[in-house]
Write a protein that holds these residues in place. Structure first.
Motif, PDB file in Angstrom:
ATOM      1  N   MET A  97       0.830  -1.217   0.000  1.00 56.76           N
ATOM      2  CA  MET A  97       0.000   0.000   0.000  1.00 56.76           C
ATOM      3  C   MET A  97       0.866   1.270   0.000  1.00 56.76           C
ATOM      4  O   MET A  97       0.405   2.343  -0.306  1.00 56.76           O
ATOM      5  CB  MET A  97      -0.897   0.012   1.235  1.00 56.76           C
ATOM      6  CG  MET A  97      -2.131  -0.847   1.057  1.00 56.76           C
ATOM      7  SD  MET A  97      -3.316   0.035   0.067  1.00 56.76           S
ATOM      8  CE  MET A  97      -4.652  -1.103   0.004  1.00 56.76           C
ATOM      9  N   HIS A 123       2.076   2.910   2.488  1.00 62.40           N
ATOM     10  CA  HIS A 123       1.833   3.908   3.523  1.00 62.40           C
ATOM     11  C   HIS A 123       3.094   4.294   4.267  1.00 62.40           C
ATOM     12  O   HIS A 123       3.268   5.422   4.673  1.00 62.40           O
ATOM     13  CB  HIS A 123       0.800   3.373   4.507  1.00 62.40           C
ATOM     14  CG  HIS A 123      -0.546   3.285   3.891  1.00 62.40           C
ATOM     15  ND1 HIS A 123      -0.936   2.198   3.180  1.00 62.40           N
ATOM     16  CD2 HIS A 123      -1.536   4.178   3.843  1.00 62.40           C
ATOM     17  CE1 HIS A 123      -2.150   2.415   2.722  1.00 62.40           C
ATOM     18  NE2 HIS A 123      -2.529   3.600   3.109  1.00 62.40           N
ATOM     19  N   LEU A 165      -8.841   9.940  -4.029  1.00 57.01           N
ATOM     20  CA  LEU A 165      -8.615   8.893  -3.024  1.00 57.01           C
ATOM     21  C   LEU A 165      -7.952   7.644  -3.618  1.00 57.01           C
ATOM     22  O   LEU A 165      -7.509   6.765  -2.884  1.00 57.01           O
ATOM     23  CB  LEU A 165      -9.948   8.466  -2.389  1.00 57.01           C
ATOM     24  CG  LEU A 165     -10.520   9.382  -1.322  1.00 57.01           C
ATOM     25  CD1 LEU A 165     -11.957   9.000  -1.017  1.00 57.01           C
ATOM     26  CD2 LEU A 165      -9.690   9.323  -0.044  1.00 57.01           C
ATOM     27  N   LEU A 225      -9.603   5.478  -5.401  1.00 55.33           N
ATOM     28  CA  LEU A 225     -10.596   4.391  -5.375  1.00 55.33           C
ATOM     29  C   LEU A 225     -11.063   4.088  -6.802  1.00 55.33           C
ATOM     30  O   LEU A 225     -11.038   4.969  -7.660  1.00 55.33           O
ATOM     31  CB  LEU A 225     -11.805   4.799  -4.525  1.00 55.33           C
ATOM     32  CG  LEU A 225     -11.557   4.944  -3.029  1.00 55.33           C
ATOM     33  CD1 LEU A 225     -12.781   5.530  -2.349  1.00 55.33           C
ATOM     34  CD2 LEU A 225     -11.194   3.595  -2.403  1.00 55.33           C
ATOM     35  N   ALA A 275      -4.580  10.479   2.517  1.00 53.70           N
ATOM     36  CA  ALA A 275      -5.936  11.031   2.405  1.00 53.70           C
ATOM     37  C   ALA A 275      -6.891  10.300   3.347  1.00 53.70           C
ATOM     38  O   ALA A 275      -6.921   9.068   3.379  1.00 53.70           O
ATOM     39  CB  ALA A 275      -6.413  10.916   0.964  1.00 53.70           C
ATOM     40  N   TYR A 297     -11.031   9.930   4.660  1.00 51.68           N
ATOM     41  CA  TYR A 297     -12.293   9.926   3.917  1.00 51.68           C
ATOM     42  C   TYR A 297     -13.463   9.864   4.891  1.00 51.68           C
ATOM     43  O   TYR A 297     -13.436   9.119   5.871  1.00 51.68           O
ATOM     44  CB  TYR A 297     -12.297   8.697   3.006  1.00 51.68           C
ATOM     45  CG  TYR A 297     -13.595   8.378   2.307  1.00 51.68           C
ATOM     46  CD1 TYR A 297     -14.265   9.333   1.549  1.00 51.68           C
ATOM     47  CD2 TYR A 297     -14.133   7.087   2.378  1.00 51.68           C
ATOM     48  CE1 TYR A 297     -15.441   9.013   0.893  1.00 51.68           C
ATOM     49  CE2 TYR A 297     -15.311   6.759   1.720  1.00 51.68           C
ATOM     50  CZ  TYR A 297     -15.956   7.731   0.971  1.00 51.68           C
ATOM     51  OH  TYR A 297     -17.117   7.413   0.325  1.00 51.68           O
ATOM     52  N   GLY A 303      -8.925   2.002  11.789  1.00 50.18           N
ATOM     53  CA  GLY A 303      -7.856   2.111  10.791  1.00 50.18           C
ATOM     54  C   GLY A 303      -6.610   1.349  11.215  1.00 50.18           C
ATOM     55  O   GLY A 303      -6.071   0.544  10.456  1.00 50.18           O
ATOM     56  N   ARG A 334      -6.349  -1.026  13.402  1.00 44.10           N
ATOM     57  CA  ARG A 334      -6.602  -2.473  13.457  1.00 44.10           C
ATOM     58  C   ARG A 334      -6.587  -3.075  12.056  1.00 44.10           C
ATOM     59  O   ARG A 334      -6.082  -4.168  11.848  1.00 44.10           O
ATOM     60  CB  ARG A 334      -7.957  -2.732  14.120  1.00 44.10           C
ATOM     61  CG  ARG A 334      -7.969  -2.358  15.596  1.00 44.10           C
ATOM     62  CD  ARG A 334      -8.312  -3.552  16.470  1.00 44.10           C
ATOM     63  NE  ARG A 334      -7.930  -3.361  17.864  1.00 44.10           N
ATOM     64  CZ  ARG A 334      -8.707  -2.819  18.786  1.00 44.10           C
ATOM     65  NH1 ARG A 334      -9.924  -2.422  18.462  1.00 44.10           N
ATOM     66  NH2 ARG A 334      -8.286  -2.706  20.033  1.00 44.10           N
ATOM     67  N   LEU A 335      -7.159  -2.341  11.076  1.00 43.02           N
ATOM     68  CA  LEU A 335      -7.202  -2.870   9.709  1.00 43.02           C
ATOM     69  C   LEU A 335      -5.811  -2.926   9.085  1.00 43.02           C
ATOM     70  O   LEU A 335      -5.560  -3.700   8.172  1.00 43.02           O
ATOM     71  CB  LEU A 335      -8.135  -2.028   8.831  1.00 43.02           C
ATOM     72  CG  LEU A 335      -9.626  -2.155   9.111  1.00 43.02           C
ATOM     73  CD1 LEU A 335     -10.428  -1.233   8.212  1.00 43.02           C
ATOM     74  CD2 LEU A 335     -10.092  -3.602   8.920  1.00 43.02           C
ATOM     75  N   ARG A 336      -4.906  -2.085   9.573  1.00 42.99           N
ATOM     76  CA  ARG A 336      -3.527  -2.124   9.064  1.00 42.99           C
ATOM     77  C   ARG A 336      -2.682  -3.131   9.836  1.00 42.99           C
ATOM     78  O   ARG A 336      -1.508  -3.310   9.550  1.00 42.99           O
ATOM     79  CB  ARG A 336      -2.888  -0.729   9.157  1.00 42.99           C
ATOM     80  CG  ARG A 336      -3.447   0.291   8.179  1.00 42.99           C
ATOM     81  CD  ARG A 336      -2.656   1.582   8.208  1.00 42.99           C
ATOM     82  NE  ARG A 336      -2.807   2.300   9.451  1.00 42.99           N
ATOM     83  CZ  ARG A 336      -3.801   3.157   9.726  1.00 42.99           C
ATOM     84  NH1 ARG A 336      -4.718   3.380   8.817  1.00 42.99           N
ATOM     85  NH2 ARG A 336      -3.870   3.759  10.885  1.00 42.99           N
ATOM     86  N   GLY A 337      -3.292  -3.747  10.843  1.00 39.48           N
ATOM     87  CA  GLY A 337      -2.556  -4.711  11.660  1.00 39.48           C
ATOM     88  C   GLY A 337      -1.635  -4.035  12.653  1.00 39.48           C
ATOM     89  O   GLY A 337      -0.670  -4.634  13.128  1.00 39.48           O
ATOM     90  N   GLU A 342      -7.049   9.071  12.129  1.00 38.30           N
ATOM     91  CA  GLU A 342      -6.152   8.697  11.031  1.00 38.30           C
ATOM     92  C   GLU A 342      -5.080   9.771  10.806  1.00 38.30           C
ATOM     93  O   GLU A 342      -4.032   9.507  10.233  1.00 38.30           O
ATOM     94  CB  GLU A 342      -6.956   8.474   9.746  1.00 38.30           C
ATOM     95  CG  GLU A 342      -7.825   7.234   9.788  1.00 38.30           C
ATOM     96  CD  GLU A 342      -6.992   5.963   9.874  1.00 38.30           C
ATOM     97  OE1 GLU A 342      -6.319   5.618   8.909  1.00 38.30           O
ATOM     98  OE2 GLU A 342      -7.010   5.341  10.955  1.00 38.30           O
ATOM     99  N   ARG A 346      -4.675  12.348   8.796  1.00 39.33           N
ATOM    100  CA  ARG A 346      -4.191  12.521   7.426  1.00 39.33           C
ATOM    101  C   ARG A 346      -4.172  14.012   7.090  1.00 39.33           C
ATOM    102  O   ARG A 346      -5.111  14.735   7.458  1.00 39.33           O
ATOM    103  CB  ARG A 346      -5.100  11.784   6.434  1.00 39.33           C
ATOM    104  CG  ARG A 346      -5.294  10.297   6.732  1.00 39.33           C
ATOM    105  CD  ARG A 346      -4.032   9.541   6.413  1.00 39.33           C
ATOM    106  NE  ARG A 346      -4.103   8.156   6.868  1.00 39.33           N
ATOM    107  CZ  ARG A 346      -4.516   7.124   6.112  1.00 39.33           C
ATOM    108  NH1 ARG A 346      -4.951   7.337   4.895  1.00 39.33           N
ATOM    109  NH2 ARG A 346      -4.498   5.906   6.585  1.00 39.33           N
TER     110      ARG A 346
END
Lengths: 249, 244
Positions: A1, A3, A60, A62, A84, A86, A106, A108-111, A155, A157
């Motif tokens: 990704m 990041h 974004l 997407l 960014a 959202y 966020g 948690r979703l990135r580990g 987040e 951002r």
């Protein structure tokens, strides 16, 4: 990704989108350029289906239904990946998680290990101090959008894209949320997609109008945002903008 | 009025209707025994029925467990790999066109007259409803939520674990509730085709010896077991639904 590459770049960037976009059957907007000024709010208006949300999705990164020929760049030359945030029209809170767990989603979703102290502070900052452990179902519409705002703030951002986040709220709650968002997102580069001329005139450092022929700028009142709801110049600008939109729709 | 009032009224109505049919048709007790005779047999043969019920219950519970786990794992794999899903889902639907009943003799041949063939029957009969319902839930997450996760830089595995699976749990719960009703059917079909134990076997045996009252008692035991199983799974499913 990617990041990790740009995590250190936290200054709010200026964003430039240049290009044209079309669906298979028809072009949506012709070759155009839109700039989001660094650290300021840009409000994007236009009739339904003209491609406002598409612009937001393009920035974004997407997927969209059509084809975009052009570029989205930041003035610091770094990619936009991971810079960014959202916020959508619906709060997108997960109903099975508490407010706190939603706010740290966020990480948690990135580990990653979530920073619960920071989450605590963000929830307090949006005025939900008494609701850390509550599930979204226990909150009102306005409170849920506050929780979504806390999640966006968490987040951290430098660029924040808002897709009509206040449109489903009642008038009073909407005005409160506009004030809160203007305060907590100060210094970030913000794109607010909205249908509401009043919202654009209250919050925008810049107002852009999107149509099939491209993007045009609309003059904003002199006072800095967030402008008072009863500021005469803001009301005047809002009336003129509404008249213009009615004339072009 | 308690929550048991209506089920008890329905049971009483069913028994009355049964007794009424016995009176009206005047059928001999080896064709249609009356409720009292069946109840008497059920009590006098309770050890026999319990022994066979235990076998069927073991087959059903193991089948339910294995079938549910296999179905859930399959659904997650398919949801994680859309191309694989496009390939496998039509195959899965096609397998449903083959009546499980028709497979029972082959399964008995392959897995023997013991419990294994009945467990496989139960697994086969519930695998598809569990897979299909859970897969439906996993692939119906609102796109905006996935967009949000994408902008957050989410890992695919975390999106599956933290968003898709929790979102699909109510769908899985529906599949499990169906499975709880189907699994006993699978096990009993297996027992009919070839077995020396189980309620299905006992029903065939009783039927062959014109002990219709024992057959009815076995049938009622099977129905009661299925109701209890369905209720237990429903309670578990309510936990899966969670406070939403």
């Amino acid at each position: 990704m990617g990041h990790g590459v740009v995590r250190g770049v936290t200054r709010a960037p200026e964003i430039t989108l240049t290009g044209s976009y079309g669906l298979e059957t028809r072009p949506l907007f012709a070759s155009t350029q839109m700039r989001l000024e660094a650290g300021q709010w840009t409000c994007l208006l236009g009739r339904s289906g003209v491609g406002k949300s598409t612009i937001l999705r393009l920035i974004l990164g997407l997927p969209t239904q059509g084809r975009f020929i052009g570029t989205v760049t930041a003035d610091d030359g770094h990619p936009l990946d991971g810079r960014a945030g959202y916020m959508a029209q619906t709060d997108l809170l997960l109903p099975w998680l508490s407010v706190r767990d939603n706010v740290v989603l966020g990480a948690r979703l990135r580990g990653e290990r979530p920073d619960l102290d920071k989450a605590h502070a963000m929830i307090d900052r949006v005025g939900l101090g008494a609701y850390h452990d509550k599930k979204p179902a226990a909150l009102s519409g306005g409170m849920r959008q506050r929780a979504a705002l806390a999640r966006t703030l968490m987040e951290d951002r430098p660029l924040v894209l808002l897709d009509e986040p206040f449109s489903a709220l009642d008038a009073g709650t909407r005005a409160d949320m506009q004030d809160l968002a203007a305060e907590v997102l100060r210094g970030k580069t913000v794109l607010l997609v909205t249908h509401d001329p009043a919202e654009a005139c209250r919050l925008g450092h810049h107002i852009k109008l999107l149509s099939e022929t491209g993007i045009t700028s609309w003059a904003v009142p002199d006072a800095p945002p967030a402008r008072d709801v009863d500021d005469p110049q803001t009301l005047q600008a809002q009336a003129a903008l509404l008249a213009y939109l009615r004339g072009t729709s | 009025m308690t929550r048991f009032t209506y089920p008890m009224l329905a049971t009483a109505f069913g028994l009355l209707l049964w007794q009424f049919l016995v009176w009206v048709t005047n059928a001999p007790h080896f064709i249609l025994p009356d409720p009292l005779r069946v109840a008497t047999t059920a009590i006098s043969s309770r050890a026999l029925i319990a022994e066979h019920a235990l076998v069927t219950a073991t087959e059903v519970l193991l089948g339910l467990l294995i079938g549910s786990v296999l179905g859930a794992v399959t659904a997650i794999q398919l949801a994680a790999a859309p191309r694989l899903a496009r390939l496998v889902l039509p195959l899965l639907v096609f397998t449903q066109a083959v009546p499980v009943f028709a497979l029972a003799p082959i399964l008995t041949l392959w897995f023997g007259y013991g419990m294994a063939s009945k467990i496989v029957m139960a697994v086969l009969i519930i695998y598809f409803p569990v897979t299909a319902s859970f897969y439906d839930g996993l692939t119906r997450v609102p796109p905006a939520l996935l967009d949000l996760a994408s902008t957050m830089g989410a890992r695919k595995s975390q999106v599956m674990w933290r968003i898709k699976i929790p979102h699909a749990l109510p769908a899985l719960a529906s599949g499990l509730k169906l499975a709880a009703v189907y699994a006993p059917i699978g096990a009993v079909i297996g027992e009919w085709v070839g077995a020396s134990k189980g309620l299905g076997y006992l029903m065939l045996l009783a039927n062959g010896r014109a002990k219709i009252d024992l057959m009815f008692a076995s049938l009622i035991a099977l129905a009661l077991f299925t109701v209890v199983l369905h209720k237990s799974v429903s309670l578990l499913a309510a936990k899966l639904d969670g406070p939403r």
